[in-house]
Design a protein around this motif. Structure first.
Motif, PDB file in Angstrom:
ATOM      1  N   HIS A 173       0.890  -1.169   0.000  1.00 15.37           N
ATOM      2  CA  HIS A 173       0.000   0.000   0.000  1.00 15.37           C
ATOM      3  C   HIS A 173       0.919   1.207   0.000  1.00 15.37           C
ATOM      4  O   HIS A 173       1.614   1.477   0.986  1.00 15.37           O
ATOM      5  N   SER A 220      -2.326   7.137  -0.065  1.00  9.46           N
ATOM      6  CA  SER A 220      -3.749   7.440  -0.244  1.00  9.46           C
ATOM      7  C   SER A 220      -3.894   8.885  -0.689  1.00  9.46           C
ATOM      8  O   SER A 220      -3.063   9.729  -0.342  1.00  9.46           O
ATOM      9  N   ASN A 269      -6.916  12.021  -0.826  1.00 15.71           N
ATOM     10  CA  ASN A 269      -8.258  12.476  -0.471  1.00 15.71           C
ATOM     11  C   ASN A 269      -8.758  13.420  -1.548  1.00 15.71           C
ATOM     12  O   ASN A 269      -7.964  14.051  -2.260  1.00 15.71           O
ATOM     13  N   PRO A 284     -11.731  10.285   1.686  1.00 15.19           N
ATOM     14  CA  PRO A 284     -10.930   9.289   0.960  1.00 15.19           C
ATOM     15  C   PRO A 284     -11.370   9.183  -0.497  1.00 15.19           C
ATOM     16  O   PRO A 284     -12.569   9.158  -0.789  1.00 15.19           O
ATOM     17  N   GLU A 338      -6.807   4.791  -3.192  1.00 14.77           N
ATOM     18  CA  GLU A 338      -5.736   4.066  -2.505  1.00 14.77           C
ATOM     19  C   GLU A 338      -4.804   3.547  -3.601  1.00 14.77           C
ATOM     20  O   GLU A 338      -5.272   2.977  -4.589  1.00 14.77           O
TER      21      GLU A 338
END
Length: 142
Positions: free
Chosen positions: A33, A36, A38, A44, A47
């Motif tokens: 991962h 991320s 926004n 959110p 990802e």
């Protein structure tokens, strides 16, 4: 061949099953991962999963007007692996159904197929040195 092209940068999916998708791609397949993002309201949005180098899978959060696609023009994601039999065993050990293969395809590469939690088909492929892929990439010297 366009020598300005480096490779596939990313493939993107919209999902209403983000936790399941992150578990599948990060925990089960072992991808990282990466980060991320926004949206403008601070909610959110995406990802990013790093596959290798600068190759990513983008997972968009589902929202109105941005629903997961079922069917459509998408065909599949292909992930190249070093050891197909090990991947097949790993998927099955994690209760991921392998619905085709492992077997050698017409292109001589070894492959098996599974689906992510949204139902997107994924081909796991091990390059065979006799395949046209290996020859085109200069892996065989032939």
């Amino acid at each position: 061949m366009n020598d300005n092209v480096v490779g596939i940068g990313h493939t993107a999916y919209t999902t209403d099953k983000m936790a399941d998708m992150l578990n599948f791609y990060c925990d089960i397949l072992g991808f990282e991962h990466a980060f991320s993002l926004n949206d403008k309201e601070g909610k959110p949005w995406i990802e990013y999963i790093r596959v290798a180098g600068c190759q990513f899978i983008e997972l968009f959060y589902a929202k109105e007007g941005f629903e997961p696609k079922q069917g459509g023009a998408y065909s599949h994601l292909c992930i190249e692996v070093k050891d197909l039999m090990a991947m097949d065993k790993h998927l099955k050990a994690n209760n991921i159904e392998v619905y085709w293969g492992p077997q050698q395809g017409m292109d001589k590469n070894w492959q098996c197929w599974a689906k992510d939690p949204n139902g997107n088909p994924i081909e796991f492929m091990q390059i065979d040195l006799e395949s046209p892929h290996a020859k085109a990439a200069g892996l065989t010297g032939k």
